[in-house]
Design an enzyme around this catalytic site. Structure first.
Site, PDB file in Angstrom:
ATOM      1  N   GLU A  41     -38.916 -26.696  42.331  1.00  0.00           N
ATOM      2  CA  GLU A  41     -39.657 -25.431  42.411  1.00  0.00           C
ATOM      3  C   GLU A  41     -38.712 -24.229  42.412  1.00  0.00           C
ATOM      4  O   GLU A  41     -38.864 -23.297  43.198  1.00  0.00           O
ATOM      5  CB  GLU A  41     -40.538 -25.405  43.668  1.00  0.00           C
ATOM      6  CG  GLU A  41     -41.474 -26.591  43.772  1.00  0.00           C
ATOM      7  CD  GLU A  41     -42.407 -26.528  44.979  1.00  0.00           C
ATOM      8  OE1 GLU A  41     -42.567 -25.437  45.555  1.00  0.00           O
ATOM      9  OE2 GLU A  41     -42.971 -27.573  45.337  1.00  0.00           O
TER      10      GLU A  41
ATOM     11  N   GLU B  57     -43.577 -31.806  51.825  1.00  0.00           N
ATOM     12  CA  GLU B  57     -43.229 -31.049  53.033  1.00  0.00           C
ATOM     13  C   GLU B  57     -43.585 -31.753  54.345  1.00  0.00           C
ATOM     14  O   GLU B  57     -44.291 -31.203  55.193  1.00  0.00           O
ATOM     15  CB  GLU B  57     -43.866 -29.657  52.975  1.00  0.00           C
ATOM     16  CG  GLU B  57     -43.389 -28.867  51.769  1.00  0.00           C
ATOM     17  CD  GLU B  57     -44.190 -27.602  51.508  1.00  0.00           C
ATOM     18  OE1 GLU B  57     -45.102 -27.299  52.277  1.00  0.00           O
ATOM     19  OE2 GLU B  57     -43.889 -26.915  50.507  1.00  0.00           O
TER      20      GLU B  57
END
Length: 405
Positions: A300, A193
């Site tokens: 994910e 991220e």
């Protein structure tokens, strides 16, 4: 949910309000039910009358996902040592995935006790289970702004040597951890991220960025490659299906590739809902990566049952969140059907894209999912298997084109 709403939701998801919830995950979510105007406590329940769900095939006839998608991509699930030995998770893990990701125990906060001191106990347990069951392991993650022990940044930040000290700590940590797991991990989410949720600077203004600048990503990648020349190296991020965020991520990627940094692929978190995103957006994200000569991993995946939450649902306090569904009601089964349609559309896309080499759900079954407590406490069943471990409509929609949810 439109793009601007999704970006707003994601920005809030990764902010201070979400820090504690996201400490247990790497990366939100579901049907167009009316949006509550209350406080978002999710204490209310759907008042829709009870209804029957779809008739499902015999669970004993369910094909192993790793076999069904053999030749297409690895099928993964996330699991911690605390789950591995539970009856529901263990049975599913031994049957369906040929890839596994540790939910928490391979993150820096779990491993990095202090500079040069590491706790591999839980990670070793996860690796041992995977090895015993012929399951490959994705490493998650070497660097994440929400999992950075304070010792990385200790010292006088005004000192002329501070930046070099922080860089040396990062390089040593990555070198030691990647070396320890060399040969046991087939891919690493090296940097998790790094992309900004806002227009302008493509880089998230994390502590890593503040100290080391944009170079911190390249530093991490080079340290990982030096420690294990054969492991696949990834940047992992969320909302890659958002056009604007994807553009910022690709700016980061292009800079790295221009500098010759070692990067094999991009991880797409895909915490999605029954109403977002359109398949075209996800396809565009995969294709943007392909044009750079890189591969794609879905890292994910889950599909929340709540598709009408506004951005305010992810604020502090959470407001406007859709009320909790009640299992067995018409509204619940409508959401389950919409979820199955979304899963089918996504897996059809994954299977059609040769650059997609691994697809991992964020969890094993509905009995253990971060979405039951985030953004508010409410029922959420976002995975392919129900709370008892039986395949759901979503599972059958994925493996059987003729199945009608």
């Amino acid at each position: 949910m439109n793009i601007s709403a999704q970006l707003s939701r994601r920005g809030l998801l990764m902010g201070v309000a979400g820090a504690s919830a996201l400490a247990s995950c790497g990366g939100g979510g579901g049907v167009s039910s009316p949006v509550s105007s209350g406080s978002g406590s999710a204490s209310s329940s759907s008042s829709t009358a009870s209804a029957s769900g779809p008739t499902l095939p015999d669970p004993a006839t369910a094909p192993a996902l790793k076999t069904f998608f053999s030749g297409k991509f690895l099928v993964g699930m996330t699991a911690e040592p605390s789950e591995i030995n539970t009856a529901i998770s263990q049975g599913l893990l031994k049957t369906h995935p040929n890839s596994m990701t540790a939910e928490n125990c391979m993150k820096p906060l779990a491993i990095g006790t202090s500079a040069g001191v590491y706790n591999y106990t839980l990670a070793d347990q996860a690796i041992a289970f995977a090895s015993a069951n012929n399951i490959a392991v994705r490493g998650h993650t070497l660097l994440w702004h929400q999992s950075a022990p304070d010792w990385f940044f200790a010292g006088d930040s005004t000192s002329s040597t501070y930046k070099a000290t922080v860089q040396a700590r990062l390089e040593r940590y990555i070198t030691d951890v990647v070396t320890y797991f060399k040969g046991k991990v087939y891919a690493w989410d090296v940097v998790n991220e790094p992309t900004s949720d806002s227009a302008g600077n493509p880089y998230r203004n994390s502590r890593w960025y503040q100290v080391l600048g944009a170079d911190y990503i390249e530093i991490a990648l080079r340290a990982a490659r030096a420690a294990d020349p054969s492991v696949k190296l990834f940047i992992n991020d969320y909302s890659t299906e958002n056009t604007d965020k994807l553009a910022r991520l690709m700016t980061i990627v292009d800079t790295l590739l221009t500098r010759g940094a070692p990067l094999d692929g991009i991880g797409h978190q895909l915490h999605i809902t029954t109403t977002w995103p359109p398949v075209a957006n996800v396809r565009a994200a995969f294709q943007a990566v392909e044009t750079r000569g890189l591969i794609n991993h879905v890292t994910e995946l889950d599909v929340s049952l709540y598709g009408s939450d506004p951005g305010s649902c992810y604020g502090t306090p959470a407001t406007g969140c859709a009320p909790s569904l009640t299992e067995g009601t018409t509204a619940y089964w409508d959401s389950i059907r919409a979820q199955a349609a979304q899963y089918r559309a996504m897996f059809d896309l994954f299977a059609s894209q040769p650059s997609v080499r691994s697809v991992t759900t964020w969890g094993v079954a509905d009995n253990h999912t971060w979405l039951t407590s985030y953004p508010v406490n409410r029922l959420n069943h976002p995975l392919l298997f129900d709370t008892t471990g039986k395949p759901k409509s979503a599972f059958w929609a994925v493996v059987d084109p003729s199945f009608v949810p």
